[in-house]
Design an enzyme around this catalytic site. Structure first.
Site, mmCIF file in Angstrom:
data_model
loop_
_atom_site.group_PDB
_atom_site.id
_atom_site.type_symbol
_atom_site.label_atom_id
_atom_site.label_comp_id
_atom_site.label_asym_id
_atom_site.label_seq_id
_atom_site.Cartn_x
_atom_site.Cartn_y
_atom_site.Cartn_z
ATOM 1 N N LYS A 11 0.827 -1.218 0.000
ATOM 2 C CA LYS A 11 0.000 0.000 0.000
ATOM 3 C C LYS A 11 0.862 1.270 0.000
ATOM 4 C CE LYS A 11 -3.876 -2.347 2.279
ATOM 5 N NZ LYS A 11 -4.925 -2.255 3.328
ATOM 6 N N TYR A 51 -12.764 -1.231 -3.289
ATOM 7 C CA TYR A 51 -13.236 -1.357 -1.896
ATOM 8 C C TYR A 51 -14.743 -1.179 -1.756
ATOM 9 C CZ TYR A 51 -8.408 -1.585 -0.371
ATOM 10 O OH TYR A 51 -7.113 -1.981 -0.169
ATOM 11 N N PHE A 59 -15.090 4.327 7.546
ATOM 12 C CA PHE A 59 -13.734 4.644 7.096
ATOM 13 C C PHE A 59 -13.574 4.606 5.578
ATOM 14 C CE2 PHE A 59 -13.826 0.103 8.298
ATOM 15 C CZ PHE A 59 -13.437 -0.495 7.101
ATOM 16 N N ARG A 87 -2.541 -14.584 4.434
ATOM 17 C CA ARG A 87 -3.175 -13.790 5.505
ATOM 18 C C ARG A 87 -2.459 -14.022 6.838
ATOM 19 N NH1 ARG A 87 -7.674 -10.935 4.113
ATOM 20 N NH2 ARG A 87 -8.681 -11.024 6.141
ATOM 21 N N THR A 93 -5.388 -7.101 10.721
ATOM 22 C CA THR A 93 -5.630 -5.789 10.097
ATOM 23 C C THR A 93 -5.041 -4.668 10.944
ATOM 24 O OG1 THR A 93 -7.691 -6.653 9.206
ATOM 25 C CG2 THR A 93 -7.454 -4.264 9.211
ATOM 26 N N ARG A 104 2.707 -6.951 8.807
ATOM 27 C CA ARG A 104 2.098 -5.760 9.424
ATOM 28 C C ARG A 104 2.745 -5.414 10.768
ATOM 29 N NH1 ARG A 104 -3.982 -7.274 7.483
ATOM 30 N NH2 ARG A 104 -4.043 -5.952 5.621
ATOM 31 N N ASN A 114 -2.037 0.127 6.751
ATOM 32 C CA ASN A 114 -1.512 -1.141 7.274
ATOM 33 C C ASN A 114 -0.633 -1.907 6.285
ATOM 34 O OD1 ASN A 114 -3.538 -2.028 5.625
ATOM 35 N ND2 ASN A 114 -4.730 -3.063 7.207
ATOM 36 N N HIS A 117 -2.098 -5.522 1.499
ATOM 37 C CA HIS A 117 -3.419 -6.131 1.305
ATOM 38 C C HIS A 117 -3.217 -7.596 0.983
ATOM 39 C CE1 HIS A 117 -7.434 -6.853 -0.379
ATOM 40 N NE2 HIS A 117 -6.823 -7.485 -1.358
ATOM 41 N N GLU A 128 -9.722 -9.758 -7.890
ATOM 42 C CA GLU A 128 -8.737 -8.687 -7.666
ATOM 43 C C GLU A 128 -7.552 -8.814 -8.628
ATOM 44 O OE1 GLU A 128 -9.954 -8.422 -2.938
ATOM 45 O OE2 GLU A 128 -7.950 -9.108 -3.463
HETATM 46 P P1 CMP Z 1 -7.555 -4.518 4.221
HETATM 47 O O1 CMP Z 1 -8.022 -5.545 5.199
HETATM 48 O O2 CMP Z 1 -6.446 -4.813 3.290
HETATM 49 O O3 CMP Z 1 -8.822 -4.015 3.391
HETATM 50 C C1 CMP Z 1 -9.777 -3.158 4.003
HETATM 51 C C2 CMP Z 1 -9.039 -1.978 4.542
HETATM 52 O O4 CMP Z 1 -9.835 -1.018 5.208
HETATM 53 C C3 CMP Z 1 -8.075 -2.442 5.634
HETATM 54 O O5 CMP Z 1 -7.070 -3.222 5.067
HETATM 55 C C4 CMP Z 1 -7.628 -1.113 6.180
HETATM 56 O O6 CMP Z 1 -6.705 -0.473 5.315
HETATM 57 C C5 CMP Z 1 -8.958 -0.358 6.117
HETATM 58 N N1 CMP Z 1 -9.607 -0.372 7.432
HETATM 59 C C6 CMP Z 1 -10.147 -1.422 8.072
HETATM 60 N N2 CMP Z 1 -10.640 -1.051 9.272
HETATM 61 C C7 CMP Z 1 -10.401 0.271 9.378
HETATM 62 C C8 CMP Z 1 -10.681 1.236 10.371
HETATM 63 N N3 CMP Z 1 -11.315 0.900 11.508
HETATM 64 N N4 CMP Z 1 -10.284 2.506 10.155
HETATM 65 C C9 CMP Z 1 -9.662 2.840 9.011
HETATM 66 N N5 CMP Z 1 -9.379 1.966 8.011
HETATM 67 C C10 CMP Z 1 -9.740 0.702 8.200
#
Ligand code: CMP
Length: 139
Positions: A11, A51, A59, A87, A93, A104, A114, A117, A128
């Site tokens: 990212k 997304y 968010f 994963r 996450t 991460r 984070n 992905h 994807e």
């Molecule tokens: P990912 O799981 O790759 O895909 C969904 C993304 O949404 C996740 O990574 C984060 O980058 C973002 N995300 C998930 N939860 C939150 C949150 N509570 N606040 C901000 N961003 C979020």
């Protein structure tokens, strides 16, 4: 049908911080073969579409802005049990909850920014991958 491929993005936060090499190293050390890869950038529309499943989440706007703000590395990875194993390698996450030894834990700044992905299912990995790569770019 289960496949042995998953899709990943390094990212914008991790690209900006110079972590492309470190993350690719963890991916290959983890036993994943790179079968497609490019440095690219999502437009706002690309990020909205990618997304879309999160569009009702609070968010979503922040996520779209973040994911389109700079270059990303998109890649397709191959390994037995790729989706689940990748994963595990990337970790939770929220980096505060990510296990030691995960990407991460080492590179993510926050739950939103984070670093990486990883697809959450074989079906999404295929969708994807097709979003980013033409057939002739997948080896
Ligand atoms: P990912 O799981 O790759 O895909 C969904 C993304 O949404 C996740 O990574 C984060 O980058 C973002 N995300 C998930 N939860 C939150 C949150 N509570 N606040 C901000 N961003 C979020």
């Amino acid at each position: 049908m289960a496949t042995n491929r998953t899709f990943t993005m390094i990212k914008p936060d991790a690209v900006e911080a110079g972590h492309i090499g470190g993350i690719i190293n963890m991916i290959t050390e983890g036993g994943f073969k790179i079968v497609a890869m490019k440095l690219t950038q999502l437009t706002v529309r690309d990020a909205q579409k990618f997304y879309e499943v999160h569009k009702e989440r609070p968010f979503y706007g922040e996520l779209v802005e973040f994911m389109s703000r700079g270059p990303i590395v998109a890649a397709i990875l191959e390994k037995e049990n790729a989706v689940e194993d990748f994963r595990k390698l990337i970790g939770a996450t929220n980096p505060a909850e990510a296990a030691e030894g995960t990407i991460r834990k080492k590179y993510a700044k926050s739950i939103g920014e984070n670093a990486v992905h990883g697809s959450d299912s074989d079906e999404n990995a295929a969708i994807e991958s097709a979003f980013h790569f033409a057939g002739r770019e997948q080896f």
